[in-house]
Design an enzyme around this catalytic site. Sequence first.
Site, PDB file in Angstrom:
ATOM      1  N   ILE A 809      -8.974   9.833  18.739  1.00  0.00           N
ATOM      2  CA  ILE A 809      -8.228   8.569  19.128  1.00  0.00           C
ATOM      3  C   ILE A 809      -7.493   8.055  17.957  1.00  0.00           C
ATOM      4  CG2 ILE A 809      -9.151   6.199  19.707  1.00  0.00           C
ATOM      5  CD1 ILE A 809     -11.750   7.257  20.798  1.00  0.00           C
ATOM      6  N   CYS A 810      -6.223   7.724  18.501  1.00  0.00           N
ATOM      7  CA  CYS A 810      -5.666   7.359  17.251  1.00  0.00           C
ATOM      8  C   CYS A 810      -5.280   5.725  17.510  1.00  0.00           C
ATOM      9  CB  CYS A 810      -4.179   7.937  17.632  1.00  0.00           C
ATOM     10  SG  CYS A 810      -2.922   7.657  15.913  1.00  0.00           S
ATOM     11  N   LEU A 811      -5.931   5.035  16.455  1.00  0.00           N
ATOM     12  CA  LEU A 811      -6.093   3.650  16.270  1.00  0.00           C
ATOM     13  C   LEU A 811      -6.005   3.076  14.961  1.00  0.00           C
ATOM     14  CD1 LEU A 811      -6.475   1.424  18.660  1.00  0.00           C
ATOM     15  CD2 LEU A 811      -8.774   1.371  18.115  1.00  0.00           C
TER      16      LEU A 811
END
Length: 966
Positions: A809-811
């Site tokens: 998850i890119c956050l």
Amino acid sequence: MTANSPLFYTEDTVYTDNTNNIGIVEKTWHDTVRDYTNDKYDEEALEGPPEISDHYFKWGLPPRGWTIVAETLGRRVIPDSALRLVDRSFSVGDVCKRSSQDAQSGTVIDVSMTVSLQHTLTNKVIHGVPGDEIQLYLFPEQGQFVSDSPYRVGEIVATSYKAAVRLRNGGMVWVDDALELNVVVPETASRVAPAGGIAPALIAETTEVVFPHQTVSTDRENIRRGQWIYGAFDFHIPPIGTVLRSEVQGISVRWLPEGTEDYFESEDEDFANLKAFSDKMDGANWTVGDRVVFKDRPGAYGKYDMTRLGRERYGGFDVNALIVTATHTKLTVLWQDLTTSIEDAIDLVPYLLVDDHDIWPGEYVGRKDMTKMTADAYDIDLDYTQIGVAQHVNAKERTAKVRWFNDTDKLTADNISDQIEDVSFYELVPHPLISYGIGDFVYLPHTPYFSNDRNSQMAAHEQDSGGIMSSLARAILQQGNHQLTQLARSFLPLRSGHSTPVYAHSGGNSTTASSENLPLTCDWYGQIVSLSLDGSVTVRLGFSESVKEVDLPASLLIGAPEDDDDEGDDDYEYEEDQDLDDSDSSMDDEYDDNDSIVEVDSTQSLRRLMVPDGRMLRRNDDDDDSSWVDEDELEGTEADDETDADQKQDVEESKQKAGEDTGMTNLAETPANVPVPPPIARQESAVSEQTISLDPAQFLILDIDPDGSHHFASRSPSRLNHRRIARERKILSSSLPEGIYVRSYTNRLDLFRALIVGPRGTPYEMAPFMFDIHVTPNFPADPPDCFFHSWNTNGVGRVNPNLYEDGKICLSLLGTWPGEQISEKWNPETSSILQLLVSLQSLVLNNMPYYNEAGYDAVQGTGTAAVNAELYSERTFVLARGFVLFAVQNYIPEFDRVVKYLYFEKRYLKCVVEWAREVIANSEGDTSSPTVDASSGRIVKVTKGAKILLVKNYNILRRILEEETK
């Protein structure tokens, strides 16, 4: 093009200020990669309005409508309206479009160029010179591939130079260090450009390397230590002179694929033995300002009626140098529909924001069964139901005609079927080990392929199929991991009659078979120049004595790994400075090149986060852990045994609402005279009013252990701050917004599992998305670990730019993407698991997910990405139906009750099926583009390719619904 569409692209050649002052575009307002290396342009080096320059230094891009251009005298930021396009740079293998708003794209299969040249001393200008008649003045250059034996190929990674200077007293010397020469522009140099040329004063300006006729100065020691050609050092003579000659003094070569380096002096015999690879782009990659010479100097000067200066006046040196003043590029393009055309480069635009599902003729593709249940797509394998080669591609309808191989273990031209099937883009995946394109460099298999007979080349596959070990070797070598290279090579097929693999060792450790079996050149290294529709490719052997091309199965090639100096960890997380005042956090190499991940500001919409009844969350100043709590629940909270108390209270305070209406409007009637799937009988839910239970609690602590499907279940329980965990649970028990369900575990305080229902007005509407969360021992100093379950995507692509199929998850809030602002990062005092979940629901699962891609916000609202944005939403909508299918067909212990309640009692499944039926009906006519309802944000029509997959999911979902409603 629309008014907001880009006019210029990086590396465009332009006239500036409506004059013939020529420049090269360096940065545009719509670039997807921002430039934060502000030391590259300081305030004085970038000319232009101060407010425009300030914008660039702050945001890494010029503001919309402005472009940074490199001119001979420096760099300027210039309004697009003051620029005029002269030429556009393309390479073989690049993908282009006639307009950024077209669905169809094409591959550049050939490039030709003519140039205008100006003599750097006589200033005569000639036009229309074919690019293959000239070569660089300084040769070879950095970036070229060279070979010094049949066994090794390398890339020039560094060059050094030397320069001969004539001083004012007539003395001539090779200076000690050519890089210490400073260019001086004579006051007498004309600043008037000849017609179609460049002003002599500009030619005399500073360049990285000096060239003939430039006036230079240096220190006396650089002259004294030099190698004298004529005369001797005289302290009284000023160290100022004219350049007579500059040459490559030496080069550093990095050998592939090992990465070892050798340095070659130009005077060494080994240097003379180096052979440069004959690239497909040779003669077609010139740029304005390049210093060049004719290959056939006597013939060319006569052909173009130019005066050639003799050597006698210049100490025996040939001082005839030319500068490229203009280029004109022609492209041969193979379009997706198999048509071919020759185009002016300026009439095309580069296709930079390539859609993940685009396919081109000749590409190897695999078909995935998108109705097959896969719990997590991160366990992707090569188990395709079919493997084939794309033929004609209809980009508008998102379909491709495919010829399938009869046997997936034998990918040769004689094993491909003549039958052609029309297949949806969304069921096809590029083959991960055979994903080559025109212009790619590859390693070739053994000698039989070098026969001039095509049948012999193709038949050689029989003795070199390689099987699983060869496939493994190809996979390893494509990663470019130097430590695994030797292992991979041992799996590769051997040359016929050789005792070593195709790739011989470099340096003194080379072991070879008898010399009579060895080739004379590196014919195991080549460049793909065309893809055939039967799965074979044509490879250019650029190191051959006479350059030749051979045909062979693409399945036998191994992609030559790109050189990469950064051998960092492949993990997607980046190392962040724990000092929250430091905004210069760096990312791991995986995301340096815009691995296409967005930074999401997780706090922008949450700075005044409200709980459902309107109360504010405020900080508990008495808590050493600086957590945030509900102010009405702060009083009376005891630290002792707080966890047990919270668990009981969480269950008691869980929302006990009866099932509500979904809030969806009635679905539109089916258009008349349109064949559609049979409608679903409008009947009451299978669950009667008497049996409908209360809606499940949004937050619960379960008295079960997480099973093996929880991504973090195998990790040992973390030593936690129980007070902080209790605060997190309390917030979750009372503050979760609609559509988010969270479960924790009695025996695993460090684990959570969340189910987020796609928000209304988005392509994710009513689809379930599950996330696993692990609280580390460093929490809350560090953010929690988070994993996404990519149900049913089966390797065909992400359902969202931030949510990877392998669970990443890119956050910015999670520390997996460096946000631009401090407020975007995890803050131990203010951030929480609730904030993370709300960010995923509102900022990630939004109505235009395409623009979550890194840098794509620069083109939002323009015509550049409008087509791709619609197609991305279409794909997301169709894939999201697969998430619904997985949820209703599989038992998920934490959310079994939630799924039954939402999809059967609350009739979400009925709405999903009716929505799909309506979209299928609307898509019976024109299927050339998807349509989104402007008022509701809902998908109302899809392309033919999307419809194919949607119908398959619809039929299964409909059968499930009918069984439940009987």
